[in-house]
Design a protein around this motif. Structure first.
Motif, PDB file in Angstrom:
ATOM      1  N   GLY A  20      -8.855  20.681  27.891  1.00 24.72           N
ATOM      2  CA  GLY A  20      -8.829  19.076  28.518  1.00 24.72           C
ATOM      3  C   GLY A  20      -9.294  18.714  30.128  1.00 24.72           C
ATOM      4  N   ALA A  21      -9.561  20.184  31.344  1.00 28.17           N
ATOM      5  CA  ALA A  21      -9.753  19.456  32.331  1.00 28.17           C
ATOM      6  C   ALA A  21     -10.487  18.298  32.487  1.00 28.17           C
ATOM      7  CB  ALA A  21     -10.026  20.938  32.509  1.00 28.17           C
ATOM      8  N   GLY A  22     -11.162  17.338  31.790  1.00 25.57           N
ATOM      9  CA  GLY A  22     -12.027  16.266  32.535  1.00 25.57           C
ATOM     10  C   GLY A  22     -11.762  15.293  32.696  1.00 25.57           C
ATOM     11  N   ALA A  23     -10.632  15.075  32.412  1.00 28.59           N
ATOM     12  CA  ALA A  23      -9.645  13.448  32.582  1.00 28.59           C
ATOM     13  C   ALA A  23      -8.190  14.227  32.451  1.00 28.59           C
ATOM     14  CB  ALA A  23     -10.091  13.003  31.161  1.00 28.59           C
ATOM     15  N   GLY A  24      -7.635  12.840  33.446  1.00 32.57           N
ATOM     16  CA  GLY A  24      -6.526  12.587  32.780  1.00 32.57           C
ATOM     17  C   GLY A  24      -5.355  13.658  34.135  1.00 32.57           C
ATOM     18  N   ILE A  25      -4.383  14.396  33.314  1.00 30.22           N
ATOM     19  CA  ILE A  25      -3.431  15.526  33.642  1.00 30.22           C
ATOM     20  C   ILE A  25      -4.052  16.248  32.969  1.00 30.22           C
ATOM     21  CG2 ILE A  25      -1.905  16.861  33.057  1.00 30.22           C
ATOM     22  CD1 ILE A  25      -0.518  13.897  31.727  1.00 30.22           C
ATOM     23  N   GLY A  26      -5.243  16.857  33.086  1.00 25.98           N
ATOM     24  CA  GLY A  26      -6.096  18.101  32.693  1.00 25.98           C
ATOM     25  C   GLY A  26      -7.036  18.312  33.996  1.00 25.98           C
ATOM     26  N   ARG A  27      -7.185  17.227  34.964  1.00 27.20           N
ATOM     27  CA  ARG A  27      -8.665  17.021  35.413  1.00 27.20           C
ATOM     28  C   ARG A  27      -7.293  16.567  36.769  1.00 27.20           C
ATOM     29  NH1 ARG A  27      -9.693  11.852  38.945  1.00 27.20           N
ATOM     30  NH2 ARG A  27     -11.580  12.204  39.627  1.00 27.20           N
ATOM     31  N   ALA A  28      -6.648  16.502  36.338  1.00 17.39           N
ATOM     32  CA  ALA A  28      -5.887  16.554  38.271  1.00 17.39           C
ATOM     33  C   ALA A  28      -5.202  18.051  37.944  1.00 17.39           C
ATOM     34  CB  ALA A  28      -4.524  15.345  38.399  1.00 17.39           C
ATOM     35  N   ALA A  29      -5.055  18.906  37.266  1.00 17.72           N
ATOM     36  CA  ALA A  29      -4.591  19.918  37.072  1.00 17.72           C
ATOM     37  C   ALA A  29      -5.496  20.700  37.961  1.00 17.72           C
ATOM     38  CB  ALA A  29      -4.067  20.180  35.754  1.00 17.72           C
ATOM     39  N   ALA A  30      -7.062  20.448  37.115  1.00 18.65           N
ATOM     40  CA  ALA A  30      -7.863  21.671  37.892  1.00 18.65           C
ATOM     41  C   ALA A  30      -8.078  21.491  38.750  1.00 18.65           C
ATOM     42  CB  ALA A  30      -8.799  21.235  37.143  1.00 18.65           C
ATOM     43  N   LYS A  31      -7.746  20.104  40.156  1.00 17.06           N
ATOM     44  CA  LYS A  31      -8.365  19.897  40.892  1.00 17.06           C
ATOM     45  C   LYS A  31      -6.928  19.861  42.113  1.00 17.06           C
ATOM     46  CE  LYS A  31     -10.315  16.013  42.587  1.00 17.06           C
ATOM     47  NZ  LYS A  31     -11.106  14.928  42.224  1.00 17.06           N
ATOM     48  N   THR A  32      -5.776  20.410  41.472  1.00 19.72           N
ATOM     49  CA  THR A  32      -4.573  20.532  42.205  1.00 19.72           C
ATOM     50  C   THR A  32      -4.190  22.276  42.425  1.00 19.72           C
ATOM     51  OG1 THR A  32      -3.552  18.537  41.857  1.00 19.72           O
ATOM     52  CG2 THR A  32      -2.056  20.498  42.657  1.00 19.72           C
ATOM     53  N   PHE A  33      -4.584  22.872  41.463  1.00 17.98           N
ATOM     54  CA  PHE A  33      -4.663  23.911  41.227  1.00 17.98           C
ATOM     55  C   PHE A  33      -5.985  24.866  42.268  1.00 17.98           C
ATOM     56  CE2 PHE A  33      -2.762  24.355  36.888  1.00 17.98           C
ATOM     57  CZ  PHE A  33      -2.097  23.792  37.200  1.00 17.98           C
ATOM     58  N   ALA A  34      -7.150  23.970  42.044  1.00 18.36           N
ATOM     59  CA  ALA A  34      -7.988  24.644  43.010  1.00 18.36           C
ATOM     60  C   ALA A  34      -7.985  24.387  44.441  1.00 18.36           C
ATOM     61  CB  ALA A  34      -9.235  23.913  42.583  1.00 18.36           C
ATOM     62  N   ARG A  35      -7.286  23.696  44.769  1.00 24.45           N
ATOM     63  CA  ARG A  35      -6.384  23.398  46.220  1.00 24.45           C
ATOM     64  C   ARG A  35      -5.758  24.172  46.813  1.00 24.45           C
ATOM     65  NH1 ARG A  35      -6.005  17.083  45.499  1.00 24.45           N
ATOM     66  NH2 ARG A  35      -7.743  16.140  45.407  1.00 24.45           N
ATOM     67  N   HIS A  36      -4.564  24.771  45.652  1.00 24.67           N
ATOM     68  CA  HIS A  36      -3.896  25.914  45.976  1.00 24.67           C
ATOM     69  C   HIS A  36      -4.801  27.010  46.295  1.00 24.67           C
ATOM     70  CE1 HIS A  36      -1.702  22.276  46.422  1.00 24.67           C
ATOM     71  NE2 HIS A  36      -0.309  23.180  47.046  1.00 24.67           N
ATOM     72  N   GLY A  37      -6.035  27.288  45.711  1.00 22.13           N
ATOM     73  CA  GLY A  37      -6.649  28.684  46.267  1.00 22.13           C
ATOM     74  C   GLY A  37      -7.354  29.056  44.763  1.00 22.13           C
ATOM     75  N   ALA A  38      -6.552  28.278  44.192  1.00 24.12           N
ATOM     76  CA  ALA A  38      -7.084  28.686  42.201  1.00 24.12           C
ATOM     77  C   ALA A  38      -8.980  28.513  42.149  1.00 24.12           C
ATOM     78  CB  ALA A  38      -6.329  28.430  41.597  1.00 24.12           C
ATOM     79  N   THR A  39      -9.162  29.712  40.828  1.00 20.92           N
ATOM     80  CA  THR A  39     -10.281  29.449  40.788  1.00 20.92           C
ATOM     81  C   THR A  39     -10.366  28.767  38.850  1.00 20.92           C
ATOM     82  OG1 THR A  39     -11.434  31.673  41.879  1.00 20.92           O
ATOM     83  CG2 THR A  39     -12.365  30.620  39.514  1.00 20.92           C
ATOM     84  N   ILE A  40     -10.649  27.560  38.673  1.00 28.97           N
ATOM     85  CA  ILE A  40     -10.367  27.514  37.027  1.00 28.97           C
ATOM     86  C   ILE A  40     -11.486  27.841  36.108  1.00 28.97           C
ATOM     87  CG2 ILE A  40      -9.917  25.004  36.602  1.00 28.97           C
ATOM     88  CD1 ILE A  40      -7.752  26.058  38.701  1.00 28.97           C
ATOM     89  N   ILE A  41     -11.635  27.426  35.192  1.00 28.67           N
ATOM     90  CA  ILE A  41     -12.168  27.777  34.497  1.00 28.67           C
ATOM     91  C   ILE A  41     -11.768  26.621  33.465  1.00 28.67           C
ATOM     92  CG2 ILE A  41     -12.983  29.108  32.158  1.00 28.67           C
ATOM     93  CD1 ILE A  41     -11.605  31.477  33.172  1.00 28.67           C
ATOM     94  N   LEU A  42     -13.016  25.576  33.568  1.00 29.94           N
ATOM     95  CA  LEU A  42     -12.594  23.874  33.161  1.00 29.94           C
ATOM     96  C   LEU A  42     -13.249  24.489  31.689  1.00 29.94           C
ATOM     97  CD1 LEU A  42     -15.152  22.623  36.191  1.00 29.94           C
ATOM     98  CD2 LEU A  42     -12.169  22.537  35.698  1.00 29.94           C
ATOM     99  N   SER A  43     -12.313  23.651  30.675  1.00 32.78           N
ATOM    100  CA  SER A  43     -12.594  24.103  29.364  1.00 32.78           C
ATOM    101  C   SER A  43     -12.474  22.581  29.196  1.00 32.78           C
ATOM    102  CB  SER A  43     -12.230  25.018  28.347  1.00 32.78           C
ATOM    103  OG  SER A  43     -12.401  24.703  27.320  1.00 32.78           O
ATOM    104  N   GLY A  44     -13.401  21.929  28.095  1.00 34.97           N
ATOM    105  CA  GLY A  44     -13.207  20.660  27.361  1.00 34.97           C
ATOM    106  C   GLY A  44     -14.345  20.067  26.533  1.00 34.97           C
ATOM    107  N   ARG A  45     -14.585  18.745  26.469  1.00 37.30           N
ATOM    108  CA  ARG A  45     -15.147  18.293  25.094  1.00 37.30           C
ATOM    109  C   ARG A  45     -16.432  17.680  25.430  1.00 37.30           C
ATOM    110  NH1 ARG A  45     -12.315  13.955  21.053  1.00 37.30           N
ATOM    111  NH2 ARG A  45     -11.549  13.631  22.898  1.00 37.30           N
ATOM    112  N   THR A  46     -16.175  17.196  26.654  1.00 39.98           N
ATOM    113  CA  THR A  46     -17.497  16.357  27.493  1.00 39.98           C
ATOM    114  C   THR A  46     -18.423  17.415  28.754  1.00 39.98           C
ATOM    115  OG1 THR A  46     -16.551  14.579  26.394  1.00 39.98           O
ATOM    116  CG2 THR A  46     -17.996  14.441  27.849  1.00 39.98           C
TER     117      THR A  46
END
Ligand code: NDP
Length: 249
Positions: A20-46
């Motif tokens: 659910g990385a495309g919207a809401g809390i998942g999107r914020a988590a993806a961007k926040t984790f990336a800002r702290h250096g993580a490589t993000i695997i974005l999964s979701g429906r759309t």
């Protein structure tokens, strides 16, 4: 831990999958984790939404993410195994897994709850996190210290009238977290497993559940990220089997 202050490089070199990385809390988590250096695997429906988050992370100079679209409603065990194999091939390991995607379903008395809708909610909110975890455990074991976060809700900790399958699915998620944490506490202490209740947060799901409320009184997803950061980073090593509230107790 809702006031946790994460060091800038907290998640440097960590590979984290978010559903659910495309919207809401998942999107914020993806961007926040990336800002702290993580490589993000974005999964979701759309896929389009995932591509937008991908572009936003790249535009901020974050580590190059990956996109793995999965519809949790229709996916079967083999789809999750394929995802796990692709992660192994591309990254060799998985350091973090945020089970975030969910659907609300209907808010109606239990005796009037449509059975098909019930099945859909249980599939996306409870069955899919089980199947995904099951398939990903081998790549999670390749991490030096991994963190699995299940997303709960206040109605997953105390049942509340009319929340139907959503509440029941979140109780299931809490149960899954406890069972897995207890198993790994015996077998593999490098993997921690916890749950987070985000609390009322300004997203599409919250607006659907409470259409009449003033949305601005709730924090944005970006404002509730401290607990998520704490649990994904090394400061929470050894913390397992616990139920957290992102907005404090
Ligand atoms: P949103 O509805 O804003 O986002 C949900 C995300 O889940 C979307 O990215 C959506 O994808 C994805 N998703 C839904 N169905 C599927 C599916 N079948 N397959 C794959 N992905 C899917 O919700 P929130 O950000 O508010 O919620 C995030 C988590 O937090 C959920 O687990 C929710 O239960 C929990 N929560 C939220 C609260 C709140 O106040 N917001 C309070 C308590 C708990 P797409 O955009 O493509 O549809």
């Amino acid at each position: 831990m809702y006031s946790y202050q994460a060091p800038a490089d907290l998640l440097h070199d960590r590979v984290i999958l978010i559903t659910g990385a495309g919207a809401g809390i998942g999107r914020a988590a993806a961007k926040t984790f990336a800002r702290h250096g993580a490589t993000i695997i974005l999964s979701g429906r759309t896929t389009k939404k995932l591509e937008d988050v991908y572009d936003e992370i790249e535009a901020e100079g974050g580590p190059k993410p990956a996109i793995f679209p999965v519809n949790l409603e229709g996916a079967v065990a083999k789809d999750y195994d394929d995802l796990a194999n692709a992660i192994r091939e591309e990254f060799g390991r998985l350091d973090g897994l945020l089970h975030n995607a969910a659907i609300l379903g209907h808010r109606t008395p239990l005796e009037h709850y449509d059975p098909d809708s019930w099945t859909r909610v249980m599939q996306v909110n409870a069955m899919a996190p089980f199947l995904l975890t099951r398939s990903l455990m081998p790549v999670i074991r390749e991490s030096e210290d991994a963190s699995i976060i299940f997303t709960s809700s206040s109605v997953g900790r105390k049942g509340k009238a009319y929340w139907g399958a959503y509440a029941v699915s979140k109780f299931a998620v809490e149960g899954m977290m406890q069972v897995l944490a207890d198993e790994l506490d015996d077998a593999d202490k490098r993997i921690r497993v916890n749950s987070v209740n985000p609390g009322a947060t300004r997203t599409a799901m919250r607006a659907l559940a409470y259409p009449a409320e003033d949305a601005t009184k709730n924090p944005t997803p970006e404002e509730i990220m401290n607990v998520y950061l704490y649990l994904m980073g090394k400061d929470s090593i050894g913390v397992t089997g616990q139920a957290f509230n992102a907005q404090g107790d």
